[in-house]
Design a protein around this motif. Structure first.
Motif, PDB file in Angstrom:
ATOM      1  N   TRP A 121       0.821  -0.934  -0.239  1.00 17.22           N
ATOM      2  CA  TRP A 121       0.262  -0.303  -0.091  1.00 17.22           C
ATOM      3  C   TRP A 121       0.850   1.373  -0.239  1.00 17.22           C
ATOM      4  CZ3 TRP A 121      -0.129   3.774   3.841  1.00 17.22           C
ATOM      5  CH2 TRP A 121      -1.246   5.152   4.020  1.00 17.22           C
ATOM      6  N   GLY A 122       0.102   2.363  -0.606  1.00 17.32           N
ATOM      7  CA  GLY A 122       1.019   3.256  -0.712  1.00 17.32           C
ATOM      8  C   GLY A 122       0.368   4.220  -0.481  1.00 17.32           C
ATOM      9  N   SER A 123       0.223   5.661   0.064  1.00 13.93           N
ATOM     10  CA  SER A 123      -0.248   6.540   0.558  1.00 13.93           C
ATOM     11  C   SER A 123      -0.388   7.805  -0.166  1.00 13.93           C
ATOM     12  CB  SER A 123       0.415   7.598   1.856  1.00 13.93           C
ATOM     13  OG  SER A 123      -0.518   8.933   1.894  1.00 13.93           O
ATOM     14  N   GLN A 124       0.871   7.814  -1.331  1.00 15.51           N
ATOM     15  CA  GLN A 124       0.893   8.628  -2.361  1.00 15.51           C
ATOM     16  C   GLN A 124      -0.427   8.706  -3.429  1.00 15.51           C
ATOM     17  OE1 GLN A 124       4.875   9.344  -3.963  1.00 15.51           O
ATOM     18  NE2 GLN A 124       4.056  11.609  -5.483  1.00 15.51           N
ATOM     19  N   GLN A 125      -0.225   6.961  -3.853  1.00 18.69           N
ATOM     20  CA  GLN A 125      -1.520   6.833  -4.628  1.00 18.69           C
ATOM     21  C   GLN A 125      -2.579   6.719  -4.390  1.00 18.69           C
ATOM     22  OE1 GLN A 125      -1.158   8.275  -7.717  1.00 18.69           O
ATOM     23  NE2 GLN A 125       1.078   8.655  -7.033  1.00 18.69           N
ATOM     24  N   GLY A 126      -2.631   6.294  -3.226  1.00 17.98           N
ATOM     25  CA  GLY A 126      -3.506   5.909  -2.229  1.00 17.98           C
ATOM     26  C   GLY A 126      -4.162   4.090  -2.899  1.00 17.98           C
ATOM     27  N   THR A 127      -2.434   3.676  -3.146  1.00 17.32           N
ATOM     28  CA  THR A 127      -2.860   1.777  -3.705  1.00 17.32           C
ATOM     29  C   THR A 127      -2.744   0.986  -3.095  1.00 17.32           C
ATOM     30  OG1 THR A 127      -2.783   2.863  -6.374  1.00 17.32           O
ATOM     31  CG2 THR A 127      -1.944   0.506  -6.400  1.00 17.32           C
ATOM     32  N   ALA A 128      -3.472  -0.202  -3.275  1.00 14.34           N
ATOM     33  CA  ALA A 128      -3.300  -1.312  -2.849  1.00 14.34           C
ATOM     34  C   ALA A 128      -3.119  -2.559  -3.295  1.00 14.34           C
ATOM     35  CB  ALA A 128      -4.312  -1.009  -1.591  1.00 14.34           C
ATOM     36  N   THR A 129      -2.424  -3.332  -3.339  1.00 16.90           N
ATOM     37  CA  THR A 129      -2.342  -4.746  -4.550  1.00 16.90           C
ATOM     38  C   THR A 129      -1.514  -5.278  -3.040  1.00 16.90           C
ATOM     39  OG1 THR A 129      -1.326  -3.322  -5.862  1.00 16.90           O
ATOM     40  CG2 THR A 129      -1.201  -5.320  -6.525  1.00 16.90           C
ATOM     41  N   LEU A 130      -2.174  -6.833  -3.425  1.00 13.22           N
ATOM     42  CA  LEU A 130      -1.838  -8.348  -2.940  1.00 13.22           C
ATOM     43  C   LEU A 130      -1.319  -9.300  -4.351  1.00 13.22           C
ATOM     44  CD1 LEU A 130      -2.561 -10.568  -0.974  1.00 13.22           C
ATOM     45  CD2 LEU A 130      -4.670 -11.250  -2.483  1.00 13.22           C
ATOM     46  N   TRP A 131      -0.150  -9.476  -3.211  1.00 13.65           N
ATOM     47  CA  TRP A 131       0.444 -10.927  -4.509  1.00 13.65           C
ATOM     48  C   TRP A 131      -0.097 -12.144  -3.700  1.00 13.65           C
ATOM     49  CZ3 TRP A 131       3.348  -9.044  -8.492  1.00 13.65           C
ATOM     50  CH2 TRP A 131       3.941  -7.959  -8.597  1.00 13.65           C
ATOM     51  N   LEU A 132       0.405 -12.615  -4.253  1.00 14.69           N
ATOM     52  CA  LEU A 132      -0.338 -14.639  -4.188  1.00 14.69           C
ATOM     53  C   LEU A 132       0.491 -15.175  -4.512  1.00 14.69           C
ATOM     54  CD1 LEU A 132      -2.096 -16.084  -2.169  1.00 14.69           C
ATOM     55  CD2 LEU A 132      -3.284 -16.760  -3.741  1.00 14.69           C
ATOM     56  N   ASN A 133       1.730 -16.032  -4.092  1.00 14.82           N
ATOM     57  CA  ASN A 133       2.478 -16.687  -4.369  1.00 14.82           C
ATOM     58  C   ASN A 133       2.901 -15.679  -5.581  1.00 14.82           C
ATOM     59  OD1 ASN A 133       2.481 -19.040  -3.345  1.00 14.82           O
ATOM     60  ND2 ASN A 133       0.160 -19.770  -4.251  1.00 14.82           N
ATOM     61  N   GLY A 134       3.725 -14.708  -5.449  1.00  6.32           N
ATOM     62  CA  GLY A 134       4.604 -13.949  -6.497  1.00  6.32           C
ATOM     63  C   GLY A 134       3.606 -13.603  -7.814  1.00  6.32           C
ATOM     64  N   ALA A 135       2.220 -13.785  -7.770  1.00  5.58           N
ATOM     65  CA  ALA A 135       1.039 -13.078  -8.682  1.00  5.58           C
ATOM     66  C   ALA A 135       1.228 -12.185  -8.391  1.00  5.58           C
ATOM     67  CB  ALA A 135       0.746 -14.275  -9.623  1.00  5.58           C
ATOM     68  N   ALA A 136       0.624 -10.990  -8.657  1.00  3.41           N
ATOM     69  CA  ALA A 136       0.065  -9.632  -8.443  1.00  3.41           C
ATOM     70  C   ALA A 136      -1.981  -9.526  -8.975  1.00  3.41           C
ATOM     71  CB  ALA A 136       0.589  -8.463  -9.465  1.00  3.41           C
ATOM     72  N   GLY A 137      -2.662  -9.540  -7.986  1.00  4.54           N
ATOM     73  CA  GLY A 137      -4.088  -9.363  -8.057  1.00  4.54           C
ATOM     74  C   GLY A 137      -4.216  -7.832  -8.944  1.00  4.54           C
ATOM     75  N   LYS A 138      -5.078  -7.376  -8.726  1.00  5.47           N
ATOM     76  CA  LYS A 138      -5.294  -6.441  -9.427  1.00  5.47           C
ATOM     77  C   LYS A 138      -5.980  -5.206  -8.513  1.00  5.47           C
ATOM     78  CE  LYS A 138      -9.648  -3.637 -10.963  1.00  5.47           C
ATOM     79  NZ  LYS A 138     -10.727  -4.089 -11.738  1.00  5.47           N
ATOM     80  N   ALA A 139      -4.619  -4.436  -8.791  1.00  7.69           N
ATOM     81  CA  ALA A 139      -4.992  -3.164  -7.912  1.00  7.69           C
ATOM     82  C   ALA A 139      -6.119  -2.347  -7.519  1.00  7.69           C
ATOM     83  CB  ALA A 139      -3.415  -1.725  -8.452  1.00  7.69           C
ATOM     84  N   ARG A 140      -5.928  -1.844  -5.802  1.00  4.89           N
ATOM     85  CA  ARG A 140      -7.440  -1.123  -5.722  1.00  4.89           C
ATOM     86  C   ARG A 140      -6.704  -0.028  -5.125  1.00  4.89           C
ATOM     87  NH1 ARG A 140     -10.504  -5.951  -4.325  1.00  4.89           N
ATOM     88  NH2 ARG A 140     -12.260  -4.249  -4.137  1.00  4.89           N
ATOM     89  N   SER A 141      -7.864   0.937  -4.622  1.00  3.78           N
ATOM     90  CA  SER A 141      -8.141   2.098  -4.147  1.00  3.78           C
ATOM     91  C   SER A 141      -8.262   1.996  -2.393  1.00  3.78           C
ATOM     92  CB  SER A 141      -8.534   3.085  -5.428  1.00  3.78           C
ATOM     93  OG  SER A 141      -8.596   4.393  -4.878  1.00  3.78           O
ATOM     94  N   MET A 142      -7.398   2.950  -1.577  1.00  2.00           N
ATOM     95  CA  MET A 142      -7.732   3.049  -0.347  1.00  2.00           C
ATOM     96  C   MET A 142      -6.812   4.328   0.331  1.00  2.00           C
ATOM     97  SD  MET A 142      -6.738  -0.372   1.817  1.00  2.00           S
ATOM     98  CE  MET A 142      -7.792   0.248   2.947  1.00  2.00           C
ATOM     99  N   GLN A 143      -7.291   4.915   1.067  1.00  2.00           N
ATOM    100  CA  GLN A 143      -7.077   6.038   1.672  1.00  2.00           C
ATOM    101  C   GLN A 143      -5.470   6.662   0.989  1.00  2.00           C
ATOM    102  OE1 GLN A 143      -8.380   6.688   4.415  1.00  2.00           O
ATOM    103  NE2 GLN A 143      -7.845   5.557   6.359  1.00  2.00           N
ATOM    104  N   LYS A 144      -5.869   7.246   0.130  1.00  2.44           N
ATOM    105  CA  LYS A 144      -4.576   8.239  -0.544  1.00  2.44           C
ATOM    106  C   LYS A 144      -4.462   9.358   0.604  1.00  2.44           C
ATOM    107  CE  LYS A 144      -3.763  10.938  -5.182  1.00  2.44           C
ATOM    108  NZ  LYS A 144      -5.183  10.796  -5.859  1.00  2.44           N
ATOM    109  N   GLY A 145      -3.106   9.547   0.641  1.00  2.00           N
ATOM    110  CA  GLY A 145      -2.349  10.542   1.726  1.00  2.00           C
ATOM    111  C   GLY A 145      -2.969  10.219   2.540  1.00  2.00           C
TER     112      GLY A 145
END
Length: 227
Positions: A121-145
Motif C-alpha cells: 500500500w502506498g499513500s501517495q497514490q492510495g493503491t493497495a495490491t495483493l500478491w499471491l505466490n509471486g503473482a499480482a492481483g488487481k490493484a485497489r484504491s484506499m486511503q490516499k494521502g
C-alpha cells in the motif's frame, strides 16, 4: 549468525515472561516457524517493531499454512483511536484495514500447504495490491494521502480490541518469514521472496531479528515453507 531474543511466555494476569530462546542460522528458512494451535484461543505474538509504525507506505510479506477456519488475523496494529489502524487477515478472502478503512481481496485457492502473500500500500497514490505466490492481483484504491499513526500495539495472530482488552479472529496454523517494510517493494523483489531466492529483511519487522514475545501457547517449529 545469532538472532536476537525471542521471549517465550504465557498469557496470565501477570503476563510473566518465562524464558529466552536464541536461534542460530545462516538463512531465513533456518529460523523457526510459529505454530498457533487451533484449540488455544489465547495464542498471540507481541512484536516490538524496529521502526515506528507511522507509515506513508508499507509492504507486508509472509508465508502461512492456515487451518481452514473463518477469518484469521495475520497482523494487527492498533492505537488508542483505532483498533484497525493496520490489519491483515486470511481465509476465503484477504482482508486489509488501513486507518480503519477495509478492503477485501478474494482468495480463490484450495491449497492446504504453504502460501506466500505480499500486501502493498502506498499513500501517495492510495493503491493497495495483493500478491499471491509471486503473482499480482488487481490493484485497489484506499486511503490516499493517509499516514498510519504511531504509538500503537503490534501483534501477530490476533486482532486486538483495545476497549475490551481482548483478542479475536485468531490465526490457527503455521506462520513464517513475516517481514514489513516502510516502502512498496518492487515486482522483482516480491517474486524473489515467493521463490525463496531473496534474503530481504523488513525495516519495521525483520524476521529473525525483531524482538517478539510468544504468548498463550505459540510454539516454535521447523520452518518448511521453502522446502
Amino acid at each position: 549468525m545469532i538472532f536476537p531474543n525471542i521471549w517465550v511466555g504465557e498469557l496470565s494476569s501477570q503476563r510473566l515472561m518465562l524464558a529466552c530462546v536464541f536461534i542460530s542460522g545462516t538463512k531465513p528458512s533456518t529460523f523457526p516457524a510459529f505454530y498457533f494451535p487451533v484449540e488455544n484461543i489465547e495464542s498471540v505474538v507481541e512484536v516490538h517493531p524496529l521502526h515506528p509504525v507511522s507509515l506513508h507506505a508499507f509492504t507486508l510479506c509472509f508465508w502461512s499454512r492456515a487451518q481452514p477456519v473463518g477469518s484469521q488475523t495475520i497482523l494487527s496494529y492498533s492505537t488508542g483511536e483505532s483498533d484497525h489502524e493496520l490489519r491483515v487477515t486470511v481465509g476465503t478472502e484477504l482482508g486489509l484495514w488501513v486507518g480503519g478503512q477495509f478492503l477485501s481481496f478474494p482468495l480463490q485457492h484450495e491449497a492446504r500447504g504453504w502460501l506466500h502473500h505480499c500486501v502493498t500500500w502506498g499513500s501517495q497514490q492510495g493503491t493497495a495490491t495483493l500478491w499471491l505466490n509471486g503473482a499480482a492481483g488487481k490493484a485497489r484504491s484506499m486511503q490516499k494521502g493517509y499516514v498510519s499513526q504511531p504509538g500503537g500495539i503490534l501483534v501477530l495472530g490476533k486482532a486486538r480490541d483495545a476497549l475490551l482488552g481482548t483478542f479475536s479472529d485468531g490465526f490457527a496454523g503455521w506462520m513464517s518469514q513475516v517481514n514489513v517494510w516502510s516502502r512498496v517493494l518492487g515486482a522483482a523483489e516480491i517474486r524473489a521472496l515467493a521463490l525463496c531466492r531473496a534474503g530481504l529483511k523488513g525495516d519495521v519487522i525483520a524476521w529473525g531479528q525483531t524482538p517478539m514475545a510468544l504468548l498463550g501457547g505459540v510454539l516454535l517449529q521447523p520452518d518448511t515453507s521453502c522446502q
